[in-house]
Design an enzyme around this catalytic site. Structure first.
Site, PDB file in Angstrom:
ATOM      1  N   GLY A 161      10.446  14.384 -14.275  1.00 38.37           N
ATOM      2  CA  GLY A 161      10.656  12.954 -14.463  1.00 38.37           C
ATOM      3  C   GLY A 161      11.050  12.180 -13.210  1.00 38.37           C
ATOM      4  O   GLY A 161      11.123  10.953 -13.241  1.00 38.37           O
ATOM      5  N   ILE A 187       7.183  14.772  -4.664  1.00 34.12           N
ATOM      6  CA  ILE A 187       8.453  15.361  -5.099  1.00 34.12           C
ATOM      7  C   ILE A 187       8.428  16.815  -4.630  1.00 34.12           C
ATOM      8  O   ILE A 187       7.375  17.463  -4.691  1.00 34.12           O
ATOM      9  CB  ILE A 187       8.581  15.295  -6.647  1.00 34.12           C
ATOM     10  CG1 ILE A 187       8.542  13.848  -7.166  1.00 34.12           C
ATOM     11  CG2 ILE A 187       9.831  16.028  -7.143  1.00 34.12           C
ATOM     12  CD1 ILE A 187       9.748  12.988  -6.845  1.00 34.12           C
ATOM     13  N   GLY A 246       9.347  11.706 -10.454  1.00 34.54           N
ATOM     14  CA  GLY A 246       8.225  10.898  -9.960  1.00 34.54           C
ATOM     15  C   GLY A 246       8.128   9.567 -10.684  1.00 34.54           C
ATOM     16  O   GLY A 246       7.853   8.527 -10.077  1.00 34.54           O
ATOM     17  N   THR A 247       8.389   9.584 -11.996  1.00 35.94           N
ATOM     18  CA  THR A 247       8.346   8.361 -12.803  1.00 35.94           C
ATOM     19  C   THR A 247       9.502   7.434 -12.436  1.00 35.94           C
ATOM     20  O   THR A 247       9.306   6.234 -12.234  1.00 35.94           O
ATOM     21  CB  THR A 247       8.417   8.733 -14.297  1.00 35.94           C
ATOM     22  OG1 THR A 247       7.275   9.535 -14.593  1.00 35.94           O
ATOM     23  CG2 THR A 247       8.440   7.501 -15.188  1.00 35.94           C
ATOM     24  N   ASN A 301      -6.078  15.088  -7.714  1.00 39.25           N
ATOM     25  CA  ASN A 301      -5.176  15.779  -8.633  1.00 39.25           C
ATOM     26  C   ASN A 301      -3.955  14.938  -9.010  1.00 39.25           C
ATOM     27  O   ASN A 301      -3.187  15.345  -9.872  1.00 39.25           O
ATOM     28  CB  ASN A 301      -4.744  17.133  -8.047  1.00 39.25           C
ATOM     29  CG  ASN A 301      -3.945  16.961  -6.773  1.00 39.25           C
ATOM     30  OD1 ASN A 301      -4.001  15.919  -6.130  1.00 39.25           O
ATOM     31  ND2 ASN A 301      -3.177  17.971  -6.416  1.00 39.25           N
ATOM     32  N   GLN A 349       9.312  19.200  -9.438  1.00 35.22           N
ATOM     33  CA  GLN A 349       8.216  18.418 -10.027  1.00 35.22           C
ATOM     34  C   GLN A 349       8.217  18.527 -11.551  1.00 35.22           C
ATOM     35  O   GLN A 349       8.776  19.477 -12.108  1.00 35.22           O
ATOM     36  CB  GLN A 349       6.861  18.900  -9.472  1.00 35.22           C
ATOM     37  CG  GLN A 349       6.681  18.514  -8.006  1.00 35.22           C
ATOM     38  CD  GLN A 349       5.387  19.014  -7.394  1.00 35.22           C
ATOM     39  OE1 GLN A 349       4.519  19.541  -8.078  1.00 35.22           O
ATOM     40  NE2 GLN A 349       5.274  18.860  -6.083  1.00 35.22           N
ATOM     41  N   CYS A 392       3.324   9.884  -1.533  1.00 33.81           N
ATOM     42  CA  CYS A 392       4.183  10.002  -2.709  1.00 33.81           C
ATOM     43  C   CYS A 392       4.307  11.479  -3.027  1.00 33.81           C
ATOM     44  O   CYS A 392       3.277  12.151  -3.190  1.00 33.81           O
ATOM     45  CB  CYS A 392       3.509   9.237  -3.860  1.00 33.81           C
ATOM     46  SG  CYS A 392       4.178   9.576  -5.495  1.00 33.81           S
ATOM     47  N   GLU A 413       0.856  -1.193   0.000  1.00 36.88           N
ATOM     48  CA  GLU A 413       0.000   0.000   0.000  1.00 36.88           C
ATOM     49  C   GLU A 413       0.884   1.233   0.000  1.00 36.88           C
ATOM     50  O   GLU A 413       1.716   1.403   0.903  1.00 36.88           O
ATOM     51  CB  GLU A 413      -0.900   0.023   1.238  1.00 36.88           C
ATOM     52  CG  GLU A 413      -1.786   1.260   1.242  1.00 36.88           C
ATOM     53  CD  GLU A 413      -2.644   1.421   2.496  1.00 36.88           C
ATOM     54  OE1 GLU A 413      -2.428   0.697   3.486  1.00 36.88           O
ATOM     55  OE2 GLU A 413      -3.537   2.301   2.463  1.00 36.88           O
ATOM     56  N   VAL A 471      -4.351  11.581  -9.842  1.00 33.39           N
ATOM     57  CA  VAL A 471      -4.842  10.413 -10.590  1.00 33.39           C
ATOM     58  C   VAL A 471      -4.123  10.307 -11.938  1.00 33.39           C
ATOM     59  O   VAL A 471      -3.719   9.222 -12.357  1.00 33.39           O
ATOM     60  CB  VAL A 471      -6.381  10.468 -10.747  1.00 33.39           C
ATOM     61  CG1 VAL A 471      -6.865   9.441 -11.758  1.00 33.39           C
ATOM     62  CG2 VAL A 471      -7.056  10.241  -9.396  1.00 33.39           C
TER      63      VAL A 471
HETATM   64  N1  ACO Z   1      -1.667  15.190 -12.777  1.00 31.44           N
HETATM   65  C1  ACO Z   1      -1.539  14.714 -14.030  1.00 31.44           C
HETATM   66  N2  ACO Z   1      -0.377  14.367 -14.574  1.00 31.44           N
HETATM   67  C2  ACO Z   1       0.723  14.556 -13.827  1.00 31.44           C
HETATM   68  C3  ACO Z   1       0.683  15.065 -12.520  1.00 31.44           C
HETATM   69  C4  ACO Z   1      -0.582  15.384 -12.003  1.00 31.44           C
HETATM   70  N3  ACO Z   1      -0.721  15.871 -10.756  1.00 31.44           N
HETATM   71  N4  ACO Z   1       1.930  15.125 -12.038  1.00 31.44           N
HETATM   72  C5  ACO Z   1       2.723  14.679 -13.019  1.00 31.44           C
HETATM   73  N5  ACO Z   1       1.989  14.330 -14.078  1.00 31.44           N
HETATM   74  C6  ACO Z   1       2.449  13.776 -15.335  1.00 31.44           C
HETATM   75  C7  ACO Z   1       3.574  14.527 -15.963  1.00 31.44           C
HETATM   76  O1  ACO Z   1       3.097  15.548 -16.809  1.00 31.44           O
HETATM   77  C8  ACO Z   1       4.294  13.442 -16.719  1.00 31.44           C
HETATM   78  O2  ACO Z   1       3.647  13.179 -17.936  1.00 31.44           O
HETATM   79  P1  ACO Z   1       4.492  12.862 -19.282  1.00 31.44           P
HETATM   80  O3  ACO Z   1       5.234  11.595 -18.954  1.00 31.44           O
HETATM   81  O4  ACO Z   1       3.446  12.696 -20.308  1.00 31.44           O
HETATM   82  O5  ACO Z   1       5.381  14.029 -19.471  1.00 31.44           O
HETATM   83  C9  ACO Z   1       4.102  12.212 -15.828  1.00 31.44           C
HETATM   84  O6  ACO Z   1       2.944  12.475 -15.047  1.00 31.44           O
HETATM   85  C10 ACO Z   1       5.248  11.962 -14.913  1.00 31.44           C
HETATM   86  O7  ACO Z   1       5.758  13.176 -14.456  1.00 31.44           O
HETATM   87  P2  ACO Z   1       6.999  13.265 -13.482  1.00 31.44           P
HETATM   88  O8  ACO Z   1       7.817  14.459 -13.840  1.00 31.44           O
HETATM   89  O9  ACO Z   1       7.692  11.957 -13.413  1.00 31.44           O
HETATM   90  O10 ACO Z   1       6.214  13.528 -12.107  1.00 31.44           O
HETATM   91  P3  ACO Z   1       6.735  14.357 -10.838  1.00 31.44           P
HETATM   92  O11 ACO Z   1       8.180  14.198 -10.656  1.00 31.44           O
HETATM   93  O12 ACO Z   1       6.191  15.729 -10.864  1.00 31.44           O
HETATM   94  O13 ACO Z   1       5.986  13.547  -9.667  1.00 31.44           O
HETATM   95  C11 ACO Z   1       4.023  13.807  -8.272  1.00 31.44           C
HETATM   96  C12 ACO Z   1       4.572  13.437  -9.666  1.00 31.44           C
HETATM   97  C13 ACO Z   1       4.619  12.859  -7.238  1.00 31.44           C
HETATM   98  C14 ACO Z   1       2.507  13.636  -8.305  1.00 31.44           C
HETATM   99  C15 ACO Z   1       4.453  15.258  -7.947  1.00 31.44           C
HETATM  100  O14 ACO Z   1       3.987  16.119  -8.944  1.00 31.44           O
HETATM  101  C16 ACO Z   1       3.989  15.758  -6.591  1.00 31.44           C
HETATM  102  O15 ACO Z   1       4.690  15.634  -5.595  1.00 31.44           O
HETATM  103  N6  ACO Z   1       2.775  16.364  -6.531  1.00 31.44           N
HETATM  104  C17 ACO Z   1       2.234  16.924  -5.293  1.00 31.44           C
HETATM  105  C18 ACO Z   1       1.924  15.858  -4.266  1.00 31.44           C
HETATM  106  C19 ACO Z   1       0.943  14.814  -4.751  1.00 31.44           C
HETATM  107  O16 ACO Z   1      -0.086  15.101  -5.342  1.00 31.44           O
HETATM  108  N7  ACO Z   1       1.277  13.528  -4.460  1.00 31.44           N
HETATM  109  C20 ACO Z   1       0.428  12.374  -4.729  1.00 31.44           C
HETATM  110  C21 ACO Z   1      -0.683  12.333  -3.735  1.00 31.44           C
HETATM  111  S1  ACO Z   1      -1.507  10.783  -3.645  1.00 31.44           S
HETATM  112  C22 ACO Z   1      -0.552   9.831  -2.587  1.00 31.44           C
HETATM  113  O17 ACO Z   1       0.391  10.301  -2.013  1.00 31.44           O
HETATM  114  C23 ACO Z   1      -0.968   8.429  -2.359  1.00 31.44           C
END
Ligand code: ACO
EC number: 2.3.1.48
Length: 162
Positions: A87, A79, A89-90, A116, A84, A77, A73, A118
């Protein structure tokens, strides 16, 4: 740049990184009570996969492996704000999948995703359909109102990292 998987094992450097990660979660997940974040990040049954750059935590994922049930679980999660959408997060999710499969023997992940986030989880292979047998997870993960339950199947062979 390094990716590590660790838990609260009393090693000073690990504690500093776990506290750094806890601070990122507290800032990026404002709807989560801070005490709850601290409790899970420091809980010994949880593990955290994190990205470290120049000895600083950039982000991470805290999860609880249910080894007998073969699923994990994801609790948190995030960054850090200024890193952010670059890349990380991926790459983090790919390291998590590799660890969970090869070290914990897991086949699936479940998480309650924030609305936000999803889109991010869908890009990481998560679905809103839950295919995992309910017997395997019911009673293990708590119901949570503020999110959407999502599932990811870990590929048994794919090399997720290089
Ligand atoms: N909604 C839609 N798409 C997104 C989002 C989002 N919130 N964040 C990233 N993406 C997309 C990117 O555009 C990218 O797409 P692409 O591959 O087509 O270019 C892909 O997802 C991966 O992007 P990364 O750069 O790898 O993502 P990032 O390093 O920003 O990490 C994360 C994503 C963890 C959601 C980050 O933006 C973050 O910390 N957000 C705020 C906290 C949050 O919402 N965390 C998740 C909560 S749910 C939980 O914790 C269980």
């Amino acid at each position: 740049l390094k990716f590590l998987c660790l838990s609260n094992d009393g090693i000073d450097e690990h504690m500093i990184w776990l506290i750094g990660l806890k601070n990122i979660f507290a800032r990026q997940l404002p709807n989560m009570p801070k005490e709850y974040i601290v409790r899970l990040v420091m809980d010994r049954s949880h593990k955290s996969v994190m990205v470290i750059r120049r000895n600083q935590v950039v982000g991470g994922i805290t999860y609880r492996p249910y080894v007998s049930q073969k699923f994990g679980e994801i609790a948190f999660c995030a960054i850090t704000a200024d890193e952010q959408v670059k890349g990380y997060g991926t790459r983090l999710m790919n390291h998590l999948k590799q660890y969970a499969r090869d070290i914990d023997g897991l086949t699936h992940f479940l998480t309650y995703a924030d609305n936000n986030a999803v889109g991010y989880f869908i890009k990481q292979g998560f679905t809103k359909e839950i295919y995992l047998d309910k017997d395997r997870w019911q009673g293990y993960i708590k119901d949570y109102d503020g999110g959407i339950l999502m599932e990811c199947k870990i590929d048994p062979k794919l090399p997720y990292t290089d």
